[in-house]
Design a protein around this motif. Structure first.
Motif, PDB file in Angstrom:
ATOM      1  N   UNK A  65       1.264 -10.815  -0.717  1.00 57.20           N
ATOM      2  CA  UNK A  65       0.874 -11.020   1.040  1.00 57.20           C
ATOM      3  C   UNK A  65      -0.351 -10.353   1.258  1.00 57.20           C
ATOM      4  N   UNK A  66      -0.739  -9.534   0.565  1.00 55.60           N
ATOM      5  CA  UNK A  66      -1.646  -8.522   1.022  1.00 55.60           C
ATOM      6  C   UNK A  66      -3.008  -8.969   1.621  1.00 55.60           C
ATOM      7  N   UNK A 125       6.079   4.540  -0.650  1.00 58.14           N
ATOM      8  CA  UNK A 125       7.282   3.928  -0.015  1.00 58.14           C
ATOM      9  C   UNK A 125       7.014   2.568   0.192  1.00 58.14           C
ATOM     10  N   UNK A 126       5.993   2.211   1.063  1.00 55.61           N
ATOM     11  CA  UNK A 126       5.690   1.122   1.612  1.00 55.61           C
ATOM     12  C   UNK A 126       5.258   0.070   0.126  1.00 55.61           C
ATOM     13  N   UNK A 127       4.624   0.683  -0.547  1.00 51.31           N
ATOM     14  CA  UNK A 127       4.237   0.086  -2.065  1.00 51.31           C
ATOM     15  C   UNK A 127       5.752  -0.583  -2.731  1.00 51.31           C
ATOM     16  N   UNK A 140       5.964  -4.639   6.865  1.00 46.93           N
ATOM     17  CA  UNK A 140       5.297  -3.654   6.085  1.00 46.93           C
ATOM     18  C   UNK A 140       4.012  -3.493   5.939  1.00 46.93           C
ATOM     19  N   UNK A 141       3.392  -4.656   5.872  1.00 47.92           N
ATOM     20  CA  UNK A 141       1.679  -4.241   6.306  1.00 47.92           C
ATOM     21  C   UNK A 141       1.381  -3.873   7.172  1.00 47.92           C
ATOM     22  N   UNK A 185      -1.232   0.280  10.385  1.00 42.84           N
ATOM     23  CA  UNK A 185      -1.368   1.329  11.511  1.00 42.84           C
ATOM     24  C   UNK A 185      -1.144   2.820  11.173  1.00 42.84           C
ATOM     25  N   UNK A 186      -0.775   2.945  10.170  1.00 45.30           N
ATOM     26  CA  UNK A 186      -0.660   4.325   9.497  1.00 45.30           C
ATOM     27  C   UNK A 186      -1.962   4.808   9.024  1.00 45.30           C
TER      28      UNK A 186
END
Length: 274
Positions: free
Chosen positions: A42-43, A264-266, A219-220, A225-226
Motif C-alpha cells: 500500500x505504500x 516496528x511500523x515495517x 501505519x503510513x 508524521x514521524x
C-alpha cells in the motif's frame, strides 16, 4: 484512535518540504523489502497519485544509480538503496557519522562583512552557513569544529565569497573554552525543547502502536508524521562530535527512537503486503 501529534500550539515549526523521490530514498533505508515494485504494498499510493507515476519515479532513480532492484531466490524483487543514493540523504539520517568524528581541536571561523545594500546576498550566505550546521558566535562570526575549507572553496568559486569574508583556523577563539563556544553558538534551549517533545510524543505513539491493531493507512500516517517530526527536531541540531556534545544531549535518544519506530511500523505493515 489518532496518533499523538508533534505539533505544539505555542511553537512555530518549519514546514517540511521534500521532493517525493527524496522521501522514497529516505524510506528505502529502513523499509526496502516492503517497497515492492509490482504494486504489492500500500505504500506507493501515499506519495504518488497513481501506480504509473510510482513506476516512472523508481525507474528514474534506478537509471540515476540511486537504487538497485535485488532479487533473492524464489522471492519477489525489492528495491535497495545504493551508496550513491545514501550520499544524497541529509546527514541527520545518519547522524552517527557526525557524532563519531574525531575532533582535531581546531575551530573553523568564518567572519563576513556584507553591506546593507547587499542584504539579499548576506541572507543567502547566512542560510548557507546554517545548512552547514555552523554556529553563530556573534552576528557576523560563525564557527564549526569541522573542516569546511572544501565547501568554502566551492562558495568562493561560485559566489566570490572571499570578497566579503575570511575563513580562519584557531585552537581557541577569544580565549574561550570549547564548552563555552558550544553553549554560546547554538540555540540548545530550542533544540532540547524540540527533541524532548519528539521523545514524549513518539514514545507514546510507539506504545499505542503495540497496544492495538492499525490498518495500513494509519501505519503510513504514523510513518509520515514521524519522518516530518524527526526532521524538524534534528534539522537545527549541529550534530557535533561526541566530545563537544552537551551533557544532557537528547539527539541520540531521538535517533534511536526514530529507528525503532520505523522497524516496528515495517513489522506491522508486513501483514498488508499482497
Amino acid at each position: 484512535m489518532k496518533w499523538k501529534s508533534f505539533h505544539h500550539p505555542d511553537w512555530s515549526l518549519p514546514v517540511v518540504r521534500r521532493r517525493v523521490q527524496e522521501e522514497w530514498i529516505d524510506l528505502l533505508q529502513d523499509l526496502a523489502e516492503l517497497l515492492r515494485t509490482a504494486g504489492r504494498s500500500h505504500l506507493w499510493k501515499h506519495t504518488y497519485p497513481n501506480l504509473r507515476s510510482y513506476h516512472n519515479s523508481m525507474s528514474r532513480l534506478r537509471k540515476a544509480g540511486l537504487i538497485v532492484k535485488q532479487t533473492k531466490a524464489a522471492e519477489l524483487p525489492y528495491l535497495e538503496l545504493t551508496d550513491a543514493g545514501k550520499k544524497l540523504l541529509p546527514i541527520y539520517h545518519e547522524p552517527e557519522k557526525m557524532w563519531e568524528t574525531t575532533w582535531n581541536g581546531i575551530w573553523y571561523m568564518l567572519i563576513f562583512d556584507v553591506p546593507e545594500v547587499q542584504r539579499h546576498y548576506r541572507d543567502k550566505l547566512r542560510a548557507f552557513l546554517k545548512r552547514m550546521r555552523m554556529g553563530c558566535l556573534q552576528k557576523s562570526v560563525w564557527i564549526t569544529p569541522r573542516d569546511i575549507r572544501p565547501e568554502y572553496d566551492d562558495l568562493e568559486r561560485a559566489a566570490n565569497v572571499n570578497a566579503v569574508s575570511y575563513l580562519l583556523e584557531s585552537r581557541t577563539v577569544l580565549h574561550r573554552a570549547a564548552r563555552e563556544m558550544v553553549d554560546t553558538s547554538w540555540n540548545w534551549k530550542w533544540i532540547d525543547q524540540l527533541q524532548a517533545r519528539y521523545l514524549s510524543v513518539y514514545n507514546y505513539n510507539l506504545e499505542l502502536l503495540e497496544q492495538i491493531d492499525h490498518d495500513a493507512d494509519a501505519l503510513m500516517l504514523l510513518l509520515k508524521e514521524d519522518s516530518e517530526a524527526y526532521i524538524q527536531c534534528m534539522h537545527p541540531d549541529p550534530l557535533l562530535p561526541n566530545e563537544l556534545l552537551p551533557a544532557n544531549y537528547l539527539g541520540k535518544d531521538v535517533y534511536a527512537l526514530h529507528k525503532t519506530l520505523r522497524k516496528k511500523v515495517a513489522h506491522h505493515l508486513q501483514k498488508y503486503i499482497i
